[in-house]
Design an enzyme around this catalytic site. Sequence first.
Site, PDB file in Angstrom:
ATOM      1  N   ASP A 562       0.849  -1.201   0.000  1.00 25.79           N
ATOM      2  CA  ASP A 562       0.000   0.000   0.000  1.00 25.79           C
ATOM      3  C   ASP A 562       0.882   1.248   0.000  1.00 25.79           C
ATOM      4  O   ASP A 562       2.085   1.160  -0.214  1.00 25.79           O
ATOM      5  CB  ASP A 562      -0.937  -0.014   1.213  1.00 25.79           C
ATOM      6  CG  ASP A 562      -0.183  -0.219   2.520  1.00 25.79           C
ATOM      7  OD1 ASP A 562       1.066  -0.224   2.510  1.00 25.79           O
ATOM      8  OD2 ASP A 562      -0.845  -0.378   3.559  1.00 25.79           O
ATOM      9  N   ASP A 563       0.293   2.408   0.241  1.00 24.80           N
ATOM     10  CA  ASP A 563       1.075   3.644   0.181  1.00 24.80           C
ATOM     11  C   ASP A 563       1.750   3.951   1.509  1.00 24.80           C
ATOM     12  O   ASP A 563       1.647   5.053   2.041  1.00 24.80           O
ATOM     13  CB  ASP A 563       0.181   4.814  -0.256  1.00 24.80           C
ATOM     14  CG  ASP A 563      -0.251   4.639  -1.699  1.00 24.80           C
ATOM     15  OD1 ASP A 563       0.567   4.133  -2.494  1.00 24.80           O
ATOM     16  OD2 ASP A 563      -1.398   4.978  -2.023  1.00 24.80           O
TER      17      ASP A 563
END
Length: 692
Positions: A562-563
């Site tokens: 994910d980020d």
Amino acid sequence: TTTSHFSHVESISKLSAAGKISGVNAVVLGEALASEEDELVFPNDEFSRQALVPSPKKYLEMYKRSVEDPAGFWSDIASQFYWKQKWGRPVFSENFDVRKGNVKIEWFKGGITNICYNCLDRNVESGNADKIAIYWEPNDPGSQDSLTYFQLLQRVCQLANYLKDKGVKKGDAVVIYLPMIMELPIAMLACARIGAVHSVVFAGFSAESLAQRIVDCKPKVVLTCNAVKRGSKVITLKEIVDAALVESAKSGILVDLCLTYENKSAMKRESTKWREGRDVWWQDVVPKYPTTCEVEWVDAEDPLFLLYTSGSTGKPKGVLHTTGGYMVYTATTFKYAFDYKPSDIYWCTADCGWITGHSYVTYGPLLNGATIVVFEGAPNYPDSGRCWDIVDKFKVTIFYTAPTLVRSLMRDGDEYVTRYPRKSLRVLGSVGEPINPSAWRWFFNVVGGSRCPISDTWWQTETGGFMITPLPGAWPQKPGSATFPFFGVQPVIVDEKGAEIEGECSGYLCVKSSWPGAFRTLYGDHERYETTYFKPFPGYYFSGDGCRRDKDGYYWLTGRVDDVINVSGHRIGTAEVESALVSHPQCAEAAVVGIEHEVKGQGIYAFVTLVDGVPYSDELRKSLIHKVRNQIGAFAAPDKVHWAPGLPKTRSGKIMRRILRKIASRQLNELGDTSTLADPNVVEQLIALADR
Ligand code: WT7
């Protein structure tokens, strides 16, 4: 069905029984192997013989029971703790599947206990009153301090009495902003004793971040100290708290008590900025209180603490852990993953401001009656040999740290290590990010003298305790692999569609059912809890990590999908850094990606678009970095700022991070398809500006 977890263990048993390779030889052998997956490092026989789990067979027996009869397995363990009243039936209940309603996890509900009682009183009463609970090593070498279990209990009781006297009650939040002095675990335990919910904020966070956390949980009291020395720097923590309290007051959150410890070696009280009426010196009030304090008995499912962590949006998530399951889980994982024995001296280099410091500096070890080392300073001060100086000084047997420190010490050279005998060491541990095989080998061969197994523990703030970890002595390790699941943990690897993949594969790492240490919600936002962790792959808890399972069933964590960036084992949301950058008046837009970093694992690479007409300069670069330090903390400062007159966006305006990652890592031949960009020219432009 759990068969997929068993096959590997059986094959390891056979290998191990064949006994052809053992100990150190395997590492030497390893150099010539075709791939890292083939490198097996066997525990030496002497170690295995004395280990709590001495063989794959024993693990298999225990693991099987833990997943086939979790209620029985965990009840037996939980019974070793003190419960004022035993839990009811069922032992646990869960809804792990969002499609069937709200996600809910409960363990030992109805059981009445107290984790502080189990850490302290229980150990004092069982003959450990005079055993050292904490050895404290200050920033500057040359002195030390310590507390026995009995003394620690007394200190905790005094603070607990003070807090009660100031109106702190069961369920109230208390924010703790302290460095690694003994008062930090004391503060956590005092809160737990009276049923207050602690929210420890890492003392490297900025005033803004601290304020954000204060506003979210609305504490009655903030506990801090005036200053701390880290290496040769003095950090004035109290001033950061002052600024945070001004900030949180703007949101209507007024904290009217700030208990401040005078950390004399860093700063005298005379030089500390003070607000009469709100600020109180710890040493002036707390020691006057009685050294005994009634325990507040709580339900197993009553909250124990909040700890904020980063996600993919700008707002930090308040991870909430409850009492009973967390207690049982941290104690058990600590015991088995480090093969803990009562004679061990245990040192975890993590700060209590992170989950590692909660579960494996404070709760897990103290629940086991262990002697822990708490270190105030920096691991390379006064020089890179400091850790081994401390290991020898306290005869540390279990040393638990992060790959980033291993890599940085490895770079400084073997002489700093070999200068010290380190004879006491018997188990090493690693946490925070994948440990690369070369750092693993250095840690094993140089630090551990090729005799200490390494527990590479994979887990998260959310999981409360270890999920995938070696059990030293039980099976051979592979440098860089976290090996196999802990008791009761059923990891699965799923594809994009959420379908479970068996055998050798790679994909997204999920967990199939609950374990006692799992977080129960995100504070004040159960919906975000479900959306982030349970909706991506319905039926499972999604970790946010990518993972590979090799032909022998070993798990290899491959990093966040994910980020979220992992910098020196610290989790940083790209969105948080971006929002700090755009709060700079001259920054119009920002896009942050992770890049490989030799020491930190990942570094922060920021693309910035400036407000029209503003020229890019070195000064502006510095002031952008400064903005991030101020808004989040020094540990989140970008390693590289890249001026971007334009960012690669799709026609619908979405930033194409895939392309930015390639530019950041200078893999310019692998940019892939850029034809869907609204303006393909921005890519050329970015490349041209790369080394400005
Ligand atoms: C993330 C959790 C939990 C301890 C400290 C960090 C990464 C953690 C390992 C490991 C590979 C690891 C994962 C995870 N991570 N330990 N042994 N091998 N990756 O806690 O801040 O909650 O971060 O750290 O990416 O998701 P955290």
